[in-house]
Motif scaffolding. Structure first.
Motif, PDB file in Angstrom:
ATOM      1  N   ASP A 251       0.857  -1.189   0.000  1.00 31.90           N
ATOM      2  CA  ASP A 251       0.000   0.000   0.000  1.00 31.90           C
ATOM      3  C   ASP A 251       0.892   1.238   0.000  1.00 31.90           C
ATOM      4  OD1 ASP A 251      -1.874   1.951   0.350  1.00 31.90           O
ATOM      5  OD2 ASP A 251      -2.569   1.280   2.313  1.00 31.90           O
ATOM      6  N   LEU A 252       0.722   2.075  -1.011  1.00 31.93           N
ATOM      7  CA  LEU A 252       1.586   3.252  -1.162  1.00 31.93           C
ATOM      8  C   LEU A 252       1.124   4.446  -0.339  1.00 31.93           C
ATOM      9  CD1 LEU A 252       2.103   3.251  -5.045  1.00 31.93           C
ATOM     10  CD2 LEU A 252       3.507   2.147  -3.317  1.00 31.93           C
ATOM     11  N   SER A 253      -0.104   4.400   0.172  1.00 28.78           N
ATOM     12  CA  SER A 253      -0.746   5.602   0.701  1.00 28.78           C
ATOM     13  C   SER A 253      -0.050   6.201   1.920  1.00 28.78           C
ATOM     14  CB  SER A 253      -2.211   5.314   1.042  1.00 28.78           C
ATOM     15  OG  SER A 253      -2.313   4.266   1.982  1.00 28.78           O
ATOM     16  N   LYS A 254       0.715   5.416   2.667  1.00 27.18           N
ATOM     17  CA  LYS A 254       1.381   5.955   3.849  1.00 27.18           C
ATOM     18  C   LYS A 254       2.888   6.072   3.640  1.00 27.18           C
ATOM     19  CE  LYS A 254      -2.149   4.259   7.013  1.00 27.18           C
ATOM     20  NZ  LYS A 254      -2.453   3.416   8.193  1.00 27.18           N
ATOM     21  N   HIS A 255       3.286   6.182   2.377  1.00 26.43           N
ATOM     22  CA  HIS A 255       4.716   6.212   2.068  1.00 26.43           C
ATOM     23  C   HIS A 255       5.102   7.496   1.340  1.00 26.43           C
ATOM     24  CE1 HIS A 255       6.004   2.156   3.267  1.00 26.43           C
ATOM     25  NE2 HIS A 255       4.794   1.767   2.904  1.00 26.43           N
ATOM     26  N   ASN A 256       6.392   7.712   1.307  1.00 27.17           N
ATOM     27  CA  ASN A 256       7.013   8.759   0.515  1.00 27.17           C
ATOM     28  C   ASN A 256       7.704   8.078  -0.656  1.00 27.17           C
ATOM     29  OD1 ASN A 256       9.350  10.632  -0.285  1.00 27.17           O
ATOM     30  ND2 ASN A 256       8.271  11.901   1.223  1.00 27.17           N
ATOM     31  N   LEU A 257       7.767   8.748  -1.810  1.00 22.82           N
ATOM     32  CA  LEU A 257       8.458   8.151  -2.963  1.00 22.82           C
ATOM     33  C   LEU A 257       9.895   7.782  -2.626  1.00 22.82           C
ATOM     34  CD1 LEU A 257       7.413  10.031  -6.233  1.00 22.82           C
ATOM     35  CD2 LEU A 257       6.883   7.693  -5.552  1.00 22.82           C
ATOM     36  N   ASN A 258      10.505   8.540  -1.728  1.00 23.39           N
ATOM     37  CA  ASN A 258      11.894   8.264  -1.348  1.00 23.39           C
ATOM     38  C   ASN A 258      12.044   6.977  -0.538  1.00 23.39           C
ATOM     39  OD1 ASN A 258      13.216  10.652  -2.467  1.00 23.39           O
ATOM     40  ND2 ASN A 258      12.029  11.801  -0.948  1.00 23.39           N
ATOM     41  N   ASP A 259      10.916   6.412  -0.090  1.00 24.88           N
ATOM     42  CA  ASP A 259      10.989   5.117   0.598  1.00 24.88           C
ATOM     43  C   ASP A 259      11.340   3.996  -0.377  1.00 24.88           C
ATOM     44  OD1 ASP A 259      10.212   6.412   2.886  1.00 24.88           O
ATOM     45  OD2 ASP A 259       8.111   5.798   2.770  1.00 24.88           O
ATOM     46  N   PHE A 260      11.093   4.238  -1.667  1.00 20.62           N
ATOM     47  CA  PHE A 260      11.273   3.172  -2.655  1.00 20.62           C
ATOM     48  C   PHE A 260      12.399   3.456  -3.657  1.00 20.62           C
ATOM     49  CE2 PHE A 260       6.720   3.419  -1.551  1.00 20.62           C
ATOM     50  CZ  PHE A 260       6.554   2.178  -0.967  1.00 20.62           C
ATOM     51  N   PHE A 261      12.712   4.735  -3.893  1.00 20.29           N
ATOM     52  CA  PHE A 261      13.628   5.085  -4.976  1.00 20.29           C
ATOM     53  C   PHE A 261      14.794   5.944  -4.457  1.00 20.29           C
ATOM     54  CE2 PHE A 261       9.437   4.493  -6.830  1.00 20.29           C
ATOM     55  CZ  PHE A 261       9.698   3.564  -7.831  1.00 20.29           C
ATOM     56  N   ILE A 262      15.920   5.859  -5.165  1.00 17.30           N
ATOM     57  CA  ILE A 262      17.088   6.665  -4.787  1.00 17.30           C
ATOM     58  C   ILE A 262      17.184   7.932  -5.629  1.00 17.30           C
ATOM     59  CG2 ILE A 262      18.379   4.655  -3.975  1.00 17.30           C
ATOM     60  CD1 ILE A 262      19.959   4.707  -6.582  1.00 17.30           C
ATOM     61  N   ASP A 263      16.243   8.131  -6.530  1.00 12.03           N
ATOM     62  CA  ASP A 263      16.260   9.307  -7.412  1.00 12.03           C
ATOM     63  C   ASP A 263      16.042  10.591  -6.617  1.00 12.03           C
ATOM     64  OD1 ASP A 263      15.816   8.054 -10.439  1.00 12.03           O
ATOM     65  OD2 ASP A 263      14.907   6.858  -8.836  1.00 12.03           O
ATOM     66  N   ASP A 264      16.594  11.658  -7.125  1.00 10.91           N
ATOM     67  CA  ASP A 264      16.340  12.996  -6.592  1.00 10.91           C
ATOM     68  C   ASP A 264      15.155  13.558  -7.376  1.00 10.91           C
ATOM     69  OD1 ASP A 264      16.234  15.585  -5.756  1.00 10.91           O
ATOM     70  OD2 ASP A 264      18.382  15.990  -6.008  1.00 10.91           O
ATOM     71  N   PHE A 265      13.967  13.540  -6.754  1.00 10.04           N
ATOM     72  CA  PHE A 265      12.753  13.905  -7.495  1.00 10.04           C
ATOM     73  C   PHE A 265      12.669  15.401  -7.787  1.00 10.04           C
ATOM     74  CE2 PHE A 265      11.704   9.814  -5.640  1.00 10.04           C
ATOM     75  CZ  PHE A 265      11.201   9.162  -6.758  1.00 10.04           C
ATOM     76  N   SER A 266      13.490  16.173  -7.110  1.00 11.01           N
ATOM     77  CA  SER A 266      13.510  17.602  -7.431  1.00 11.01           C
ATOM     78  C   SER A 266      14.130  17.843  -8.811  1.00 11.01           C
ATOM     79  CB  SER A 266      14.293  18.381  -6.371  1.00 11.01           C
ATOM     80  OG  SER A 266      15.661  17.992  -6.367  1.00 11.01           O
ATOM     81  N   LEU A 267      14.842  16.828  -9.324  1.00  9.30           N
ATOM     82  CA  LEU A 267      15.487  16.962 -10.641  1.00  9.30           C
ATOM     83  C   LEU A 267      14.652  16.378 -11.775  1.00  9.30           C
ATOM     84  CD1 LEU A 267      19.150  15.996  -9.637  1.00  9.30           C
ATOM     85  CD2 LEU A 267      18.123  18.284  -9.788  1.00  9.30           C
ATOM     86  N   LEU A 268      13.514  15.771 -11.435  1.00  7.37           N
ATOM     87  CA  LEU A 268      12.670  15.207 -12.484  1.00  7.37           C
ATOM     88  C   LEU A 268      12.171  16.318 -13.405  1.00  7.37           C
ATOM     89  CD1 LEU A 268      12.645  12.453 -11.061  1.00  7.37           C
ATOM     90  CD2 LEU A 268      10.185  12.373 -11.444  1.00  7.37           C
ATOM     91  N   PRO A 269      12.157  16.072 -14.703  1.00  7.70           N
ATOM     92  CA  PRO A 269      11.695  17.115 -15.636  1.00  7.70           C
ATOM     93  C   PRO A 269      10.219  17.444 -15.417  1.00  7.70           C
ATOM     94  CG  PRO A 269      11.995  15.013 -16.772  1.00  7.70           C
ATOM     95  CD  PRO A 269      12.559  14.840 -15.393  1.00  7.70           C
ATOM     96  N   ARG A 270       9.916  18.732 -15.184  1.00  7.08           N
ATOM     97  CA  ARG A 270       8.526  19.183 -15.059  1.00  7.08           C
ATOM     98  C   ARG A 270       8.030  19.513 -16.449  1.00  7.08           C
ATOM     99  NH1 ARG A 270      10.808  17.681 -10.349  1.00  7.08           N
ATOM    100  NH2 ARG A 270       9.844  18.660  -8.518  1.00  7.08           N
ATOM    101  N   SER A 271       7.040  18.771 -16.915  1.00  9.45           N
ATOM    102  CA  SER A 271       6.614  18.937 -18.295  1.00  9.45           C
ATOM    103  C   SER A 271       5.165  18.513 -18.447  1.00  9.45           C
ATOM    104  CB  SER A 271       7.501  18.094 -19.226  1.00  9.45           C
ATOM    105  OG  SER A 271       6.990  18.106 -20.532  1.00  9.45           O
ATOM    106  N   SER A 272       4.484  19.128 -19.403  1.00  6.75           N
ATOM    107  CA  SER A 272       3.111  18.723 -19.737  1.00  6.75           C
ATOM    108  C   SER A 272       3.115  17.578 -20.743  1.00  6.75           C
ATOM    109  CB  SER A 272       2.331  19.914 -20.303  1.00  6.75           C
ATOM    110  OG  SER A 272       2.980  20.403 -21.472  1.00  6.75           O
ATOM    111  N   GLN A 273       4.312  17.185 -21.197  1.00  7.49           N
ATOM    112  CA  GLN A 273       4.459  16.090 -22.143  1.00  7.49           C
ATOM    113  C   GLN A 273       5.129  14.897 -21.463  1.00  7.49           C
ATOM    114  OE1 GLN A 273       3.216  16.365 -25.265  1.00  7.49           O
ATOM    115  NE2 GLN A 273       2.546  18.449 -24.747  1.00  7.49           N
ATOM    116  N   MET A 274       4.816  13.718 -21.975  1.00  3.41           N
ATOM    117  CA  MET A 274       5.464  12.507 -21.470  1.00  3.41           C
ATOM    118  C   MET A 274       6.950  12.523 -21.848  1.00  3.41           C
ATOM    119  SD  MET A 274       3.646  10.348 -19.734  1.00  3.41           S
ATOM    120  CE  MET A 274       2.012   9.708 -19.398  1.00  3.41           C
ATOM    121  N   THR A 275       7.790  12.160 -20.895  1.00  2.01           N
ATOM    122  CA  THR A 275       9.235  12.118 -21.102  1.00  2.01           C
ATOM    123  C   THR A 275       9.760  10.747 -20.676  1.00  2.01           C
ATOM    124  OG1 THR A 275       9.383  14.471 -20.564  1.00  2.01           O
ATOM    125  CG2 THR A 275      11.433  13.214 -20.510  1.00  2.01           C
ATOM    126  N   ASN A 276      10.647  10.177 -21.460  1.00  5.70           N
ATOM    127  CA  ASN A 276      11.247   8.906 -21.070  1.00  5.70           C
ATOM    128  C   ASN A 276      12.209   9.127 -19.904  1.00  5.70           C
ATOM    129  OD1 ASN A 276       9.858   7.660 -23.105  1.00  5.70           O
ATOM    130  ND2 ASN A 276      11.584   7.627 -24.540  1.00  5.70           N
TER     131      ASN A 276
END
Length: 345
Positions: A251-276
Protein backbone atom coordinates in the motif's frame (compact mmCIF):
# COMPACT_ATOMS: atom_id res chain seq x y z
CA UNK A 1 -50.63 19.36 13.16
CA UNK A 2 -51.22 19.46 16.91
CA UNK A 3 -51.59 16.07 18.57
CA UNK A 4 -54.94 15.52 20.32
CA UNK A 5 -54.36 12.52 22.54
CA UNK A 6 -58.00 11.71 23.30
CA UNK A 7 -59.13 12.07 19.69
CA UNK A 8 -56.30 9.88 18.31
CA UNK A 9 -56.90 7.32 21.08
CA UNK A 10 -60.56 7.16 20.03
CA UNK A 11 -59.55 6.66 16.38
CA UNK A 12 -57.15 3.88 17.35
CA UNK A 13 -59.78 2.05 19.44
CA UNK A 14 -62.34 2.32 16.65
CA UNK A 15 -60.23 1.52 13.60
CA UNK A 16 -57.25 -0.50 14.86
CA UNK A 17 -58.50 -2.33 17.94
CA UNK A 18 -62.09 -2.22 16.67
CA UNK A 19 -63.64 -3.31 13.40
CA UNK A 20 -64.86 -0.11 11.81
CA UNK A 21 -63.78 0.63 8.26
CA UNK A 22 -61.33 3.53 8.07
CA UNK A 23 -62.44 6.63 6.16
CA UNK A 24 -60.30 8.43 3.60
CA UNK A 25 -59.51 11.21 6.07
CA UNK A 26 -59.58 11.64 9.85
CA UNK A 27 -59.51 15.13 11.32
CA UNK A 28 -56.35 15.68 13.36
CA UNK A 29 -54.49 12.64 11.95
CA UNK A 30 -51.77 13.03 9.33
CA UNK A 31 -52.91 11.33 6.10
CA UNK A 32 -49.51 9.62 5.85
CA UNK A 33 -50.19 7.94 9.19
CA UNK A 34 -53.78 7.07 8.23
CA UNK A 35 -52.60 5.46 4.99
CA UNK A 36 -50.08 3.39 6.94
CA UNK A 37 -52.86 2.31 9.33
CA UNK A 38 -54.85 1.14 6.31
CA UNK A 39 -51.92 -0.86 4.96
CA UNK A 40 -51.28 -2.42 8.39
CA UNK A 41 -54.76 -3.29 9.64
CA UNK A 42 -55.68 -6.93 9.25
CA UNK A 43 -52.04 -7.85 8.59
CA UNK A 44 -50.35 -7.01 11.90
CA UNK A 45 -51.55 -7.80 15.40
CA UNK A 46 -51.40 -4.42 17.21
CA UNK A 47 -50.82 -6.14 20.55
CA UNK A 48 -47.94 -8.40 19.51
CA UNK A 49 -44.19 -7.74 19.76
CA UNK A 50 -42.17 -6.80 16.66
CA UNK A 51 -39.89 -9.36 15.03
CA UNK A 52 -36.19 -9.38 15.81
CA UNK A 53 -33.22 -10.52 13.73
CA UNK A 54 -31.10 -13.42 14.93
CA UNK A 55 -27.62 -12.70 16.26
CA UNK A 56 -26.04 -13.85 12.98
CA UNK A 57 -28.51 -11.84 10.88
CA UNK A 58 -27.82 -8.71 12.92
CA UNK A 59 -24.05 -9.18 12.60
CA UNK A 60 -24.38 -9.51 8.82
CA UNK A 61 -26.59 -6.41 8.71
CA UNK A 62 -24.05 -4.40 10.72
CA UNK A 63 -21.24 -5.50 8.39
CA UNK A 64 -23.32 -4.52 5.34
CA UNK A 65 -23.94 -1.06 6.81
CA UNK A 66 -20.44 -0.48 8.20
CA UNK A 67 -19.91 2.88 6.48
CA UNK A 68 -23.32 4.24 7.53
CA UNK A 69 -22.70 3.26 11.17
CA UNK A 70 -19.15 4.61 11.18
CA UNK A 71 -20.30 8.01 9.90
CA UNK A 72 -23.57 8.31 11.85
CA UNK A 73 -22.50 7.12 15.30
CA UNK A 74 -20.34 10.15 16.27
CA UNK A 75 -23.23 12.48 15.35
CA UNK A 76 -25.67 10.41 17.39
CA UNK A 77 -23.38 10.77 20.40
CA UNK A 78 -22.91 14.50 19.66
CA UNK A 79 -26.70 14.93 19.86
CA UNK A 80 -26.58 14.62 23.63
CA UNK A 81 -23.86 17.25 23.90
CA UNK A 82 -25.75 19.70 21.68
CA UNK A 83 -29.32 19.04 22.83
CA UNK A 84 -28.31 18.54 26.47
CA UNK A 85 -31.13 16.07 27.05
CA UNK A 86 -31.16 12.86 29.05
CA UNK A 87 -34.75 11.98 28.20
CA UNK A 88 -34.36 11.01 24.54
CA UNK A 89 -33.03 7.87 22.89
CA UNK A 90 -31.35 7.93 19.45
CA UNK A 91 -31.39 4.90 17.17
CA UNK A 92 -30.09 4.20 13.67
CA UNK A 93 -31.93 1.88 11.28
CA UNK A 94 -31.10 0.59 7.81
CA UNK A 95 -33.21 1.41 4.74
CA UNK A 96 -35.66 -1.37 5.62
CA UNK A 97 -36.28 -0.12 9.14
CA UNK A 98 -34.14 -2.60 11.08
CA UNK A 99 -32.29 -1.16 14.09
CA UNK A 100 -28.51 -1.17 13.65
CA UNK A 101 -27.30 0.91 16.57
CA UNK A 102 -28.72 2.58 19.65
CA UNK A 103 -27.36 5.43 21.76
CA UNK A 104 -29.11 6.18 25.04
CA UNK A 105 -28.39 8.68 27.79
CA UNK A 106 -27.39 7.48 31.26
CA UNK A 107 -30.95 7.84 32.50
CA UNK A 108 -32.51 4.84 34.23
CA UNK A 109 -36.09 5.94 33.54
CA UNK A 110 -35.30 6.27 29.83
CA UNK A 111 -33.57 2.88 29.74
CA UNK A 112 -36.54 1.21 31.45
CA UNK A 113 -38.89 2.84 28.95
CA UNK A 114 -36.79 1.65 25.98
CA UNK A 115 -36.59 -1.85 27.47
CA UNK A 116 -40.35 -1.98 27.97
CA UNK A 117 -40.90 -0.87 24.35
CA UNK A 118 -38.36 -3.45 23.10
CA UNK A 119 -36.14 -0.80 21.52
CA UNK A 120 -33.19 -3.08 20.76
CA UNK A 121 -30.62 -3.67 18.02
CA UNK A 122 -32.05 -6.06 15.45
CA UNK A 123 -35.70 -5.07 15.96
CA UNK A 124 -37.59 -4.69 12.67
CA UNK A 125 -39.67 -1.48 12.66
CA UNK A 126 -40.75 -1.84 9.04
CA UNK A 127 -44.42 -1.58 8.18
CA UNK A 128 -44.50 -5.24 7.15
CA UNK A 129 -43.26 -6.30 10.58
CA UNK A 130 -44.35 -3.54 12.94
CA UNK A 131 -47.26 -1.76 11.32
CA UNK A 132 -47.30 2.03 11.56
CA UNK A 133 -44.12 3.29 13.25
CA UNK A 134 -42.20 6.51 12.87
CA UNK A 135 -39.38 4.71 11.02
CA UNK A 136 -41.79 2.81 8.75
CA UNK A 137 -43.69 5.94 7.65
CA UNK A 138 -40.48 7.96 7.32
CA UNK A 139 -38.95 5.39 4.96
CA UNK A 140 -42.19 4.79 3.03
CA UNK A 141 -42.81 8.51 2.48
CA UNK A 142 -39.09 9.38 2.26
CA UNK A 143 -39.62 12.36 4.56
CA UNK A 144 -39.26 13.30 8.25
CA UNK A 145 -42.27 12.52 10.42
CA UNK A 146 -43.33 12.68 14.07
CA UNK A 147 -45.55 9.99 15.62
CA UNK A 148 -46.92 10.35 19.12
CA UNK A 149 -48.81 8.00 21.41
CA UNK A 150 -51.78 6.32 19.73
CA UNK A 151 -50.62 7.31 16.26
CA UNK A 152 -48.38 4.23 16.56
CA UNK A 153 -50.09 1.08 15.32
CA UNK A 154 -48.67 -1.13 18.08
CA UNK A 155 -49.91 -0.64 21.64
CA UNK A 156 -46.31 -1.20 22.76
CA UNK A 157 -45.40 2.33 21.62
CA UNK A 158 -48.40 4.27 22.95
CA UNK A 159 -46.29 5.96 25.64
CA UNK A 160 -43.69 7.14 23.11
CA UNK A 161 -43.02 10.16 20.96
CA UNK A 162 -40.85 9.28 17.94
CA UNK A 163 -39.40 11.59 15.31
CA UNK A 164 -37.62 10.00 12.32
CA UNK A 165 -35.83 11.35 9.25
CA UNK A 166 -34.27 9.44 6.30
CA UNK A 167 -30.59 9.47 5.32
CA UNK A 168 -29.69 9.65 1.62
CA UNK A 169 -26.62 8.72 -0.40
CA UNK A 170 -24.71 10.73 -3.01
CA UNK A 171 -27.08 9.27 -5.62
CA UNK A 172 -30.12 10.26 -3.48
CA UNK A 173 -30.89 6.68 -2.49
CA UNK A 174 -32.20 5.89 1.00
CA UNK A 175 -29.44 4.44 3.16
CA UNK A 176 -31.35 4.37 6.45
CA UNK A 177 -33.00 6.55 9.04
CA UNK A 178 -32.45 8.00 12.51
CA UNK A 179 -35.21 8.06 15.10
CA UNK A 180 -35.21 10.14 18.29
CA UNK A 181 -37.65 8.73 20.80
CA UNK A 182 -38.66 9.18 24.40
CA UNK A 183 -41.62 9.48 26.73
CA UNK A 184 -44.43 11.46 25.12
CA UNK A 185 -44.60 14.17 27.78
CA UNK A 186 -40.82 14.77 27.50
CA UNK A 187 -40.96 15.63 23.82
CA UNK A 188 -39.68 19.09 22.85
CA UNK A 189 -40.03 20.71 19.37
CA UNK A 190 -36.29 21.55 19.21
CA UNK A 191 -35.64 17.82 18.83
CA UNK A 192 -36.93 17.95 15.25
CA UNK A 193 -34.49 20.74 14.38
CA UNK A 194 -31.63 18.89 16.08
CA UNK A 195 -32.32 15.72 14.08
CA UNK A 196 -32.58 17.54 10.73
CA UNK A 197 -29.21 19.23 11.38
CA UNK A 198 -27.74 15.86 12.38
CA UNK A 199 -29.05 14.20 9.20
CA UNK A 200 -27.63 16.97 7.01
CA UNK A 201 -24.19 16.59 8.61
CA UNK A 202 -24.28 12.79 8.21
CA UNK A 203 -25.35 13.05 4.57
CA UNK A 204 -22.60 15.58 3.81
CA UNK A 205 -19.95 13.28 5.26
CA UNK A 206 -21.40 10.20 3.55
CA UNK A 207 -21.49 11.99 0.21
CA UNK A 208 -17.88 13.08 0.60
CA UNK A 209 -16.91 9.48 1.46
CA UNK A 210 -18.83 8.18 -1.55
CA UNK A 211 -17.43 10.87 -3.85
CA UNK A 212 -13.90 9.88 -2.84
CA UNK A 213 -14.75 6.23 -3.52
CA UNK A 214 -16.14 7.15 -6.95
CA UNK A 215 -13.03 9.21 -7.70
CA UNK A 216 -10.80 6.31 -6.68
CA UNK A 217 -12.80 4.00 -8.94
CA UNK A 218 -12.30 6.45 -11.83
CA UNK A 219 -8.55 6.78 -11.33
CA UNK A 220 -8.21 3.00 -10.95
CA UNK A 221 -9.68 2.67 -14.43
CA UNK A 222 -7.31 5.16 -16.03
CA UNK A 223 -4.94 3.26 -18.29
CA UNK A 224 -1.97 5.33 -17.06
CA UNK A 225 -0.42 5.14 -13.63
CA UNK A 226 -1.47 8.02 -11.40
CA UNK A 227 0.14 9.34 -8.19
CA UNK A 228 -0.77 12.53 -6.34
CA UNK A 229 2.08 13.81 -4.15
CA UNK A 230 2.38 16.59 -1.60
CA UNK A 231 5.26 19.07 -1.72
CA UNK A 232 7.52 16.62 0.17
CA UNK A 233 6.71 13.73 -2.21
CA UNK A 234 4.41 11.96 0.27
CA UNK A 235 1.90 9.83 -1.62
CA UNK A 236 -1.63 11.22 -1.13
CA UNK A 237 -3.52 9.15 -3.70
CA UNK A 238 -2.67 6.63 -6.40
CA UNK A 239 -4.24 3.99 -8.59
CA UNK A 240 -3.58 0.30 -9.13
CA UNK A 241 -1.85 0.96 -12.45
CA UNK A 242 0.80 3.05 -10.68
CA UNK A 243 1.63 0.15 -8.36
CA UNK A 244 1.91 -2.09 -11.41
CA UNK A 245 4.14 0.36 -13.32
CA UNK A 246 6.45 0.87 -10.34
CA UNK A 247 6.42 -2.87 -9.49
CA UNK A 248 5.48 -2.20 -5.86
CA UNK A 249 3.10 -4.60 -4.15
CA UNK A 250 2.53 -2.73 -0.88
CA UNK A 251 0.00 0.00 0.00
CA UNK A 252 1.59 3.25 -1.16
CA UNK A 253 -0.75 5.60 0.70
CA UNK A 254 1.38 5.96 3.85
CA UNK A 255 4.72 6.21 2.07
CA UNK A 256 7.01 8.76 0.52
CA UNK A 257 8.46 8.15 -2.96
CA UNK A 258 11.89 8.26 -1.35
CA UNK A 259 10.99 5.12 0.60
CA UNK A 260 11.27 3.17 -2.65
CA UNK A 261 13.63 5.09 -4.98
CA UNK A 262 17.09 6.66 -4.79
CA UNK A 263 16.26 9.31 -7.41
CA UNK A 264 16.34 13.00 -6.59
CA UNK A 265 12.75 13.91 -7.49
CA UNK A 266 13.51 17.60 -7.43
CA UNK A 267 15.49 16.96 -10.64
CA UNK A 268 12.67 15.21 -12.48
CA UNK A 269 11.69 17.11 -15.64
CA UNK A 270 8.53 19.18 -15.06
CA UNK A 271 6.61 18.94 -18.29
CA UNK A 272 3.11 18.72 -19.74
CA UNK A 273 4.46 16.09 -22.14
CA UNK A 274 5.46 12.51 -21.47
CA UNK A 275 9.24 12.12 -21.10
CA UNK A 276 11.25 8.91 -21.07
CA UNK A 277 12.85 8.50 -17.66
CA UNK A 278 14.38 5.61 -15.72
CA UNK A 279 13.68 5.40 -11.99
CA UNK A 280 16.09 3.48 -9.78
CA UNK A 281 14.74 1.50 -6.84
CA UNK A 282 16.67 1.15 -3.61
CA UNK A 283 17.79 -2.33 -4.68
CA UNK A 284 19.21 -0.60 -7.81
CA UNK A 285 16.61 -2.24 -10.07
CA UNK A 286 15.92 0.04 -13.04
CA UNK A 287 12.36 0.90 -14.11
CA UNK A 288 12.14 2.68 -17.48
CA UNK A 289 8.95 4.71 -17.82
CA UNK A 290 7.26 7.28 -19.93
CA UNK A 291 6.75 9.93 -17.23
CA UNK A 292 4.89 13.19 -16.76
CA UNK A 293 5.60 15.21 -13.59
CA UNK A 294 3.24 18.18 -13.19
CA UNK A 295 3.42 20.79 -10.37
CA UNK A 296 -0.05 21.77 -9.08
CA UNK A 297 0.00 25.32 -7.79
CA UNK A 298 -2.29 26.98 -5.25
CA UNK A 299 -1.77 30.70 -4.55
CA UNK A 300 1.56 30.57 -6.41
CA UNK A 301 2.79 27.83 -4.05
CA UNK A 302 3.82 24.42 -5.35
CA UNK A 303 1.64 22.43 -2.95
CA UNK A 304 1.30 19.17 -4.88
CA UNK A 305 2.59 17.19 -7.82
CA UNK A 306 0.72 14.96 -10.25
CA UNK A 307 2.79 12.07 -11.55
CA UNK A 308 1.45 10.23 -14.61
CA UNK A 309 3.30 7.23 -16.00
CA UNK A 310 3.19 4.37 -18.48
CA UNK A 311 5.52 1.44 -18.87
CA UNK A 312 6.88 0.77 -22.33
CA UNK A 313 4.96 -2.52 -22.49
CA UNK A 314 1.73 -0.63 -21.78
CA UNK A 315 2.59 1.86 -24.54
CA UNK A 316 3.18 -0.97 -27.04
CA UNK A 317 -0.18 -2.55 -26.19
CA UNK A 318 -1.97 0.79 -26.42
CA UNK A 319 -0.34 1.55 -29.78
CA UNK A 320 -1.41 -1.85 -31.12
CA UNK A 321 -5.00 -1.28 -29.99
CA UNK A 322 -5.13 2.17 -31.61
CA UNK A 323 -3.64 0.87 -34.87
CA UNK A 324 -6.35 -1.77 -34.86
CA UNK A 325 -4.49 -5.05 -34.60
CA UNK A 326 -2.34 -7.11 -32.29
CA UNK A 327 0.70 -8.97 -33.65
CA UNK A 328 -0.12 -12.57 -34.49
CA UNK A 329 3.44 -13.53 -35.31
CA UNK A 330 6.76 -13.05 -33.58
CA UNK A 331 10.38 -13.37 -34.77
CA UNK A 332 10.34 -16.94 -33.48
CA UNK A 333 7.86 -17.78 -36.24
CA UNK A 334 10.45 -17.03 -38.95
CA UNK A 335 11.64 -20.34 -40.34
CA UNK A 336 15.38 -20.85 -40.78
CA UNK A 337 18.47 -21.25 -38.64
CA UNK A 338 21.18 -20.04 -41.03
CA UNK A 339 23.65 -17.38 -39.91
CA UNK A 340 21.97 -14.81 -42.19
CA UNK A 341 18.46 -15.55 -40.87
CA UNK A 342 19.63 -15.50 -37.25
CA UNK A 343 21.31 -12.15 -37.88
CA UNK A 344 18.02 -10.76 -39.29
CA UNK A 345 16.07 -12.13 -36.25
Amino acid sequence: MEYNHEKIKEYWNRYIAGFEKMPDHLEGLDDRILNSWKRSVGRINPYSAPTKLSKDELQKLIEDNETLIKVALPYMIKFYQVAQTATQNVLLADNKGRQLMNVSAENQDLKKLMSKALVENGIDYSEESCGTSSLAVCLHEDSPILLQGYEHYRSLYHDLSCFSAPIHSLGNQQLGSICITGKMENYQPFIMSALIIMIQAIENELRLTQANAVLQNVVDNISQGFILLDSSYNIMQYNAQASKNLEINTDLSKHNLNDFFIDDFSLLPRSSQMTNYTLTKKNHFKIPLSLQFIPLQENSQKDMYLMMMSSFNDLKEETSRKVGYLAKYSFDDIIGESMAINKIK
